[in-house]
Design a protein around this motif. Structure first.
Motif, short mmCIF file in Angstrom:
data_model
loop_
_atom_site.label_atom_id
_atom_site.label_comp_id
_atom_site.label_asym_id
_atom_site.label_seq_id
_atom_site.Cartn_x
_atom_site.Cartn_y
_atom_site.Cartn_z
N ASN A 17 -53.64 -34.69 62.04
CA ASN A 17 -53.51 -33.24 61.16
C ASN A 17 -52.78 -33.58 60.05
O ASN A 17 -52.28 -32.69 59.49
CB ASN A 17 -53.25 -32.41 62.44
N LYS A 18 -52.07 -34.79 59.77
CA LYS A 18 -51.49 -34.62 58.81
C LYS A 18 -52.20 -34.79 57.33
O LYS A 18 -53.18 -34.94 57.21
CB LYS A 18 -50.60 -36.19 58.38
N THR A 19 -51.54 -33.76 56.42
CA THR A 19 -52.29 -33.48 55.00
C THR A 19 -51.71 -34.72 54.11
O THR A 19 -50.66 -35.09 54.06
CB THR A 19 -52.12 -32.02 54.68
N PHE A 20 -52.64 -35.04 52.99
CA PHE A 20 -52.27 -36.15 51.90
C PHE A 20 -52.89 -35.47 50.80
O PHE A 20 -53.82 -34.79 50.63
CB PHE A 20 -52.96 -37.26 52.47
N PRO A 21 -52.25 -35.80 49.67
CA PRO A 21 -52.68 -35.49 48.14
C PRO A 21 -54.16 -35.92 48.21
O PRO A 21 -54.59 -36.97 48.60
CB PRO A 21 -51.71 -36.16 47.30
N LEU A 22 -54.94 -35.20 47.43
CA LEU A 22 -56.38 -35.59 46.90
C LEU A 22 -56.25 -35.99 45.59
O LEU A 22 -55.85 -35.44 44.69
CB LEU A 22 -57.23 -34.30 47.26
N ILE A 23 -57.18 -36.95 45.33
CA ILE A 23 -57.51 -36.99 43.98
C ILE A 23 -58.95 -37.54 43.66
O ILE A 23 -59.43 -38.16 44.66
CB ILE A 23 -56.57 -38.45 43.48
N TYR A 24 -59.54 -37.20 42.68
CA TYR A 24 -60.75 -37.27 42.18
C TYR A 24 -60.77 -38.71 41.54
O TYR A 24 -60.13 -39.03 40.77
CB TYR A 24 -61.23 -36.39 41.16
N GLY A 25 -61.82 -39.46 42.10
CA GLY A 25 -62.14 -40.81 41.53
C GLY A 25 -62.22 -40.85 40.15
O GLY A 25 -61.77 -41.89 39.46
N GLY A 26 -62.89 -39.99 39.51
CA GLY A 26 -62.96 -39.94 38.16
C GLY A 26 -61.69 -39.80 37.37
O GLY A 26 -61.56 -40.11 35.90
N ASP A 27 -60.77 -39.28 37.96
CA ASP A 27 -59.36 -38.94 37.41
C ASP A 27 -58.34 -40.31 37.58
O ASP A 27 -57.28 -40.03 37.33
CB ASP A 27 -58.60 -37.63 37.99
N LEU B 239 -56.97 -27.31 40.52
CA LEU B 239 -55.58 -26.77 40.67
C LEU B 239 -54.61 -27.47 39.42
O LEU B 239 -54.61 -28.77 39.23
CB LEU B 239 -54.94 -27.30 42.15
N THR B 240 -53.82 -26.72 38.91
CA THR B 240 -53.02 -27.21 37.79
C THR B 240 -51.78 -27.22 38.28
O THR B 240 -51.00 -28.11 37.62
CB THR B 240 -53.40 -26.47 36.22
N SER B 241 -51.21 -26.46 38.68
CA SER B 241 -49.63 -26.10 39.08
C SER B 241 -49.39 -26.79 40.55
O SER B 241 -48.20 -27.19 40.48
CB SER B 241 -49.30 -24.56 38.98
N THR B 242 -50.21 -27.17 41.18
CA THR B 242 -49.73 -27.72 42.52
C THR B 242 -50.73 -28.96 42.85
O THR B 242 -51.81 -28.81 42.21
CB THR B 242 -49.90 -26.56 43.56
N THR B 243 -50.30 -29.59 43.60
CA THR B 243 -51.21 -30.82 44.10
C THR B 243 -52.15 -30.29 45.19
O THR B 243 -51.66 -29.80 46.30
CB THR B 243 -50.32 -32.00 44.49
N PRO B 244 -53.54 -30.56 45.03
CA PRO B 244 -54.32 -30.45 46.31
C PRO B 244 -53.94 -31.50 47.46
O PRO B 244 -53.77 -32.43 47.26
CB PRO B 244 -55.73 -30.73 45.49
N PHE B 245 -53.83 -30.66 48.36
CA PHE B 245 -53.88 -31.69 49.65
C PHE B 245 -54.89 -31.28 50.82
O PHE B 245 -55.80 -30.19 50.68
CB PHE B 245 -52.33 -31.12 50.48
N GLY B 246 -55.29 -32.17 51.64
CA GLY B 246 -56.31 -32.15 52.62
C GLY B 246 -56.08 -33.11 53.50
O GLY B 246 -55.33 -34.01 53.68
N THR B 247 -57.01 -32.84 54.63
CA THR B 247 -56.98 -34.22 55.78
C THR B 247 -58.42 -34.46 56.00
O THR B 247 -59.25 -33.54 55.97
CB THR B 247 -55.92 -33.98 56.80
N ILE B 248 -58.35 -35.49 56.83
CA ILE B 248 -60.02 -35.80 57.16
C ILE B 248 -59.91 -35.85 58.77
O ILE B 248 -58.97 -36.63 59.39
CB ILE B 248 -60.68 -37.05 56.73
N LEU B 249 -60.37 -35.10 59.55
CA LEU B 249 -60.13 -35.23 61.20
C LEU B 249 -61.18 -36.33 61.84
O LEU B 249 -62.23 -36.74 61.12
CB LEU B 249 -60.80 -33.57 61.77
N LYS B 250 -60.80 -36.52 63.02
CA LYS B 250 -61.53 -37.41 63.69
C LYS B 250 -62.80 -36.82 63.85
O LYS B 250 -63.13 -35.57 64.29
CB LYS B 250 -60.84 -37.60 65.12
N SER B 251 -63.96 -37.80 64.19
CA SER B 251 -65.27 -37.12 64.33
C SER B 251 -65.47 -36.63 65.63
O SER B 251 -64.66 -36.76 66.50
CB SER B 251 -66.36 -38.38 64.23
#
Length: 556
Positions: free
Chosen positions: A175-185, A270-282
């Protein structure tokens, strides 16, 4: 093996890739309790015929590929060793984008020689679906097996906007969250640009930018680039839904539709903050819509002989838990050093040994049956499938889904021998020399040929020209049930189709086991462009229902 797998160069029978172990154990693996793939698919695993003895042949090598001579040598060895059934999860591509002729296809040639010795060859149709005319291993003396979805599926949630995707994610990010980044960026500007990095293709991502982040990619890829670049996970999206829960070397989920739109919008806007998310176990769920044909399973029609319906049938080929070589990588990606005794794979390579096992089971009850008789038993007892879940209908699933409980006692079989197949090849227009390159003997064509419609096949197929059609097919059935039995023909035609079918005679009365009776099937009607008409013929004696699909199509 399938066309995308080759073995290691090590001159040893040891399996360093895992594919051979997996397919062999599906056919005849012993009983193992508490088997699972890193906790998924927990239960008792066993092969289709665990009491069978198997011989494994290794014709493919990593640096050399699959030489035709090696494949033929494997067939020769298997035939010489006295095997009863041959299972080959391997298919070859086209020649200059054209279908490979029978006389230069090593599996068709090897399978013919096996058939002459009474050995059925069960072969995978390839993983190039869902496009039409992608099928491999289509010789009529082979059992051509497509792949179906089973009632086990996996979902992998992305925690942001409750996005839900498809994958087999064995990793737990707790359940830890991590910064997201778009591959195109995050392009590697020394070797790439955003138009490539957005797909997370090899050597396109900037390792500094994606390290310890979750990378969002505009394609379903194998995760190699994100893994090598140091990403903590990857979210991949594609326009179309994907029904295969692939395993990746890092936490991953494949999403589509509204879920994909939300993730992309959140990641990029999102411009002012960093997007965060996580991937849960299947999470493992039950798929109540199964079985249906997997999207990757190659489709017909037959590229050389459209009067032969291929594939012959489908068998389980998605999320198949089976044994795995401990020295084989889980995903085949360099750096993924996990070692497991079981793995969960997808492909017609996995479907093929399921059918092989049932064929071996039938052979154990009927050791004198020909290869064609065993194939007929599997086809005519297959469970009918619906085109509601498979729009390509019989061009995707053939006679239907394999049904082990019925196959040993089919009632009637459509038999064929070497001479019938030689006549078929003659009617295909092959010269005597090319036919002999397949048969390995002095076979030659008779002066008066019939039509390929009359090959005694358990299904009926017609590639019709636009407009009206009227064709008659001749078939012969052999009684393998009760000595005195009477079968009546039942025709099922969906409403709204311009299709008329007449069977003559409509009743077959047998007086002994082994007796053969012939009948004709007249198929007439009208067909439009890019259309497919489906029907079925069932011979019913109250105990056995011997079913043959009837398909008329126009793909011009």
């Amino acid at each position: 093996m399938n066309e995308n797998i080759t073995e290691d160069v090590t001159a040893s029978p040891r399996d360093t890739i895992g594919h051979g172990t997996h397919t062999a154990s599906i056919a005849a693996g012993g009983v193992v309790k508490t088997a699972s793939f890193l906790g998924f698919g927990q239960g008792t695993a066993r092969g289709g015929v665990p009491s069978a003895r198997i011989a494994v042949y290794k014709p493919c090598w990593k640096d050399e590929g699959c030489f035709f001579s090696n494949v033929l040598a494997a067939f020769d060895a298997a035939i010489s060793d006295g095997v009863d059934i041959i299972s080959i999860s391997l298919s070859f591509g086209r020649v200059d984008n054209l279908a490979r002729p029978y006389f230069i296809d090593p599996i068709a040639i090897g399978g013919f020689h096996a058939m002459k010795k009474g050995i059925l060859t069960s072969a995978s149709v390839g993983n190039h679906g869902p496009s039409l005319r992608t099928i491999g291993n289509y010789a009529p003396w082979l059992l051509s097996v497509g792949a179906s979805i089973i009632d086990r599926k996996f979902t992998t949630k992305v925690r942001l906007g409750n996005g839900m995707g498809t994958s087999l994610n064995t990793f737990d990010l707790q359940n830890k969250t991590f910064p997201l980044i778009y591959g195109g960026d995050a392009p590697d500007t020394t070797s790439s640009n955003s138009s490539l990095s957005r797909f997370c293709l090899p050597d396109t991502l900037n390792r500094t930018l994606v390290k310890d982040k979750i990378v969002v990619c505009d394609a379903l890829v194998n995760g190699t680039e994100a893994f090598i670049a140091g990403a903590v996970g990857t979210i991949m999206h594609f326009v179309q839904p994907h029904d295969i829960p692939y395993s990746f070397p890092l936490p991953a989920s494949h999403i589509h539709g509204d879920d994909a739109a939300r993730v992309i919008s959140y990641t990029r806007n999102l411009t002012s903050t960093t997007p965060f998310g996580t991937i849960l176990k299947s999470v493992e769920l039950r798929d109540t819509s199964a079985p249906f044909v997997a999207s990757f399973s190659a489709r017909g029609p037959h590229p050389l002989s459209p009067q032969i319906l291929k594939p012959d049938l489908v068998a389980p080929g998605v999320s198949i838990l089976a044994a795995w070589s401990p020295i084989a990588p889980v995903t085949g990606i360099e750096g993924d050093e996990r070692s497991v005794p079981f793995n969960m794979l997808h492909g017609t390579s996995m479907a093929c040994p399921h059918a092989t096992a049932i064929a071996a089971y039938v052979k154990s009850f009927h050791p004198t049956w020909s290869a064609a008789a065993i194939k007929s038993a599997l086809m005519t007892t297959a469970l009918p499938m619906s085109n509601a879940m498979n729009e390509e209908a019989e061009l995707a699933y053939g006679s239907g889904h394999i049904n082990p409980s019925k196959a040993t006692n089919p009632g009637l079989v459509y038999d064929a021998n070497e001479g019938d197949y030689v006549k078929f090849l003659c009617n295909e227009g092959l010269s005597d020399s090319r036919i002999r390159s397949i048969t390995g003997d002095n076979s030659s064509c008779p002066e008066n040929n019939s039509t390929n419609w009359d090959l005694n096949y358990p299904s009926i197929s017609l590639a019709a020209s636009l407009g009206s059609f009227d064709n008659t097919f001749i078939r012969t059935v052999t009684n393998v049930g009760s000595s005195n039995s009477t079968y009546k023909a039942t025709i099922t035609t969906p409403q709204g189709q311009s299709l008329a079918i007449k069977v003559q005679p409509s009743t077959l009365s047998f007086k002994s086991v082994g007796q053969k009776l012939s009948f004709s099937v007249r198929v007439s009607g009208n067909i439009g462009m890019r259309a497919l008409l489906s029907a079925s013929l069932v011979w019913d004696n109250g105990q056995h229902q011997v079913r043959s699909p009837i398909v008329v199509f126009n793909l011009s």
